[in-house]
Motif scaffolding. Sequence first.
Motif, PDB file in Angstrom:
ATOM      1  N   ARG A 185      82.205 -46.214  16.321  1.00  0.00           N
ATOM      2  CA  ARG A 185      81.927 -46.620  17.696  1.00  0.00           C
ATOM      3  C   ARG A 185      80.690 -45.871  18.196  1.00  0.00           C
ATOM      4  NH1 ARG A 185      87.713 -47.177  18.672  1.00  0.00           N
ATOM      5  NH2 ARG A 185      88.140 -49.256  19.497  1.00  0.00           N
ATOM      6  N   ASP A 186      79.977 -46.514  19.078  1.00  0.00           N
ATOM      7  CA  ASP A 186      78.766 -45.932  19.649  1.00  0.00           C
ATOM      8  C   ASP A 186      79.149 -44.990  20.787  1.00  0.00           C
ATOM      9  OD1 ASP A 186      76.275 -45.278  20.517  1.00  0.00           O
ATOM     10  OD2 ASP A 186      75.690 -47.295  21.145  1.00  0.00           O
ATOM     11  N   LYS A 215      90.761 -40.408  18.149  1.00  0.00           N
ATOM     12  CA  LYS A 215      89.992 -40.724  16.942  1.00  0.00           C
ATOM     13  C   LYS A 215      90.124 -42.183  16.516  1.00  0.00           C
ATOM     14  CE  LYS A 215      88.373 -36.593  16.457  1.00  0.00           C
ATOM     15  NZ  LYS A 215      86.938 -36.325  16.700  1.00  0.00           N
ATOM     16  N   GLY A 216      91.024 -42.933  17.113  1.00  0.00           N
ATOM     17  CA  GLY A 216      91.059 -44.371  16.895  1.00  0.00           C
ATOM     18  C   GLY A 216      91.731 -44.853  15.621  1.00  0.00           C
ATOM     19  N   SER A 234      88.990 -37.723   9.899  1.00  0.00           N
ATOM     20  CA  SER A 234      89.075 -37.087  11.213  1.00  0.00           C
ATOM     21  C   SER A 234      90.472 -36.521  11.451  1.00  0.00           C
ATOM     22  CB  SER A 234      88.760 -38.104  12.309  1.00  0.00           C
ATOM     23  OG  SER A 234      87.567 -38.779  12.039  1.00  0.00           O
ATOM     24  N   GLN A 235      90.574 -35.641  12.435  1.00  0.00           N
ATOM     25  CA  GLN A 235      91.887 -35.162  12.855  1.00  0.00           C
ATOM     26  C   GLN A 235      92.726 -36.344  13.336  1.00  0.00           C
ATOM     27  OE1 GLN A 235      91.149 -32.164  15.839  1.00  0.00           O
ATOM     28  NE2 GLN A 235      91.191 -30.538  14.315  1.00  0.00           N
ATOM     29  N   LEU A 236      94.015 -36.256  13.089  1.00  0.00           N
ATOM     30  CA  LEU A 236      94.915 -37.345  13.469  1.00  0.00           C
ATOM     31  C   LEU A 236      95.340 -37.178  14.919  1.00  0.00           C
ATOM     32  CD1 LEU A 236      97.067 -37.597  10.209  1.00  0.00           C
ATOM     33  CD2 LEU A 236      94.838 -38.604  10.750  1.00  0.00           C
ATOM     34  N   ASN A 237      94.388 -37.411  15.807  1.00  0.00           N
ATOM     35  CA  ASN A 237      94.611 -37.341  17.244  1.00  0.00           C
ATOM     36  C   ASN A 237      94.297 -38.703  17.861  1.00  0.00           C
ATOM     37  OD1 ASN A 237      95.198 -34.609  16.932  1.00  0.00           O
ATOM     38  ND2 ASN A 237      93.092 -33.982  17.371  1.00  0.00           N
ATOM     39  N   VAL A 253      83.742 -46.975   1.979  1.00  0.00           N
ATOM     40  CA  VAL A 253      83.445 -47.249   3.395  1.00  0.00           C
ATOM     41  C   VAL A 253      84.137 -46.208   4.264  1.00  0.00           C
ATOM     42  CG1 VAL A 253      83.581 -48.932   5.272  1.00  0.00           C
ATOM     43  CG2 VAL A 253      83.286 -49.718   2.908  1.00  0.00           C
ATOM     44  N   PHE A 254      83.366 -45.567   5.126  1.00  0.00           N
ATOM     45  CA  PHE A 254      83.891 -44.546   6.028  1.00  0.00           C
ATOM     46  C   PHE A 254      84.143 -45.158   7.404  1.00  0.00           C
ATOM     47  CE2 PHE A 254      83.029 -41.355   9.340  1.00  0.00           C
ATOM     48  CZ  PHE A 254      84.006 -40.422   9.023  1.00  0.00           C
ATOM     49  N   LEU A 255      85.306 -44.871   7.991  1.00  0.00           N
ATOM     50  CA  LEU A 255      85.690 -45.452   9.281  1.00  0.00           C
ATOM     51  C   LEU A 255      85.870 -44.351  10.319  1.00  0.00           C
ATOM     52  CD1 LEU A 255      88.382 -48.017   8.010  1.00  0.00           C
ATOM     53  CD2 LEU A 255      85.900 -48.357   8.293  1.00  0.00           C
ATOM     54  N   LEU A 256      85.156 -44.476  11.440  1.00  0.00           N
ATOM     55  CA  LEU A 256      85.276 -43.515  12.536  1.00  0.00           C
ATOM     56  C   LEU A 256      85.233 -44.256  13.876  1.00  0.00           C
ATOM     57  CD1 LEU A 256      85.369 -40.434  13.291  1.00  0.00           C
ATOM     58  CD2 LEU A 256      82.900 -40.609  13.599  1.00  0.00           C
TER      59      LEU A 256
END
Length: 306
Positions: free
Chosen positions: A230-231, A139-140, A133-136, A203-206
Amino acid sequence: MGLDALGLSFGPDFNPMRILGFIKLFKARKTDLVVVNVGKDMRIAGIAAKMLGIPVVHRVGLAGDMRNTYKVRLLHKWIRPRILVPCEQIKRGLLQELPYLKPEEITVILTGKEPAPSPPATVHSPLRFISTSQLNADKGHKDVLEALAELKKQGYAFEYHIVGTGRIEAELKDLTTSLDLDDRVTWHGFQKDVRSFLRKADVFLLPSHREGLPNTLLEAMAEGLVCVARDVGGVAEVWPNSVSDLLLPASAGPHCLIAILMGILKTDEYSILNQGQHFWSEAVSNSLQAMTQQVERFFSERGTQN
């Protein structure tokens, strides 16, 4: 890709010269359907299409992209576009934020990705986590880094690969150093071929705090990675029921993420591959080909309406 494209400067809203230019363009190309994205598209190309009696589709990526202003309401009432969104969550948001819209005006077609020929057959040692993801801030990434720091203290082995750039990149790199994770985190920066990096991970983390229907998640699922997210937004709409324990509540803090990642790190290779199979199978059912066929039918039906 062999697509004909023109780069144009739209200028101010309702620019008469640009509207006239689109009228000439649509006539010359015998355009059957006009698809607009942002509001300025509607206020120029949408107007040109309406003047020619060409149907208009407005593709909306987030509910907040359309604001309940007089200008937006007036154009919608006059042009009467059909709205296309990538998930039910965005449709609900539009109906809530824009009370003049009707449910039948909004069509949901999930974003599709081409699935890999097969899911992974092996797991790396140490286990490889990845985020693309973008580093914003929304995005967690900070939550992930803090969770991984705790896991490192407890003696777990892993790698964390970060693909992308963004507004808080320097801040995240400083945090990585302060958490003593420099030996575990690899920064890949901006990459055109993101999926080649996904194929090298497990493993993908979002853990995003805000999403629509994230392309990054769909790409990871298409490669058969185990996913943790996250949901939020439309994530649950594509999430396999069989791995619901990997979907964090929207309000979940770092401790919930630590528990899930610890569970994955303790899991045997067979179980990890099995979980990845569930994500890949879901991606196959929502494949690019299947979704493209839905879009084609929708455009064909819309293009015959006057």
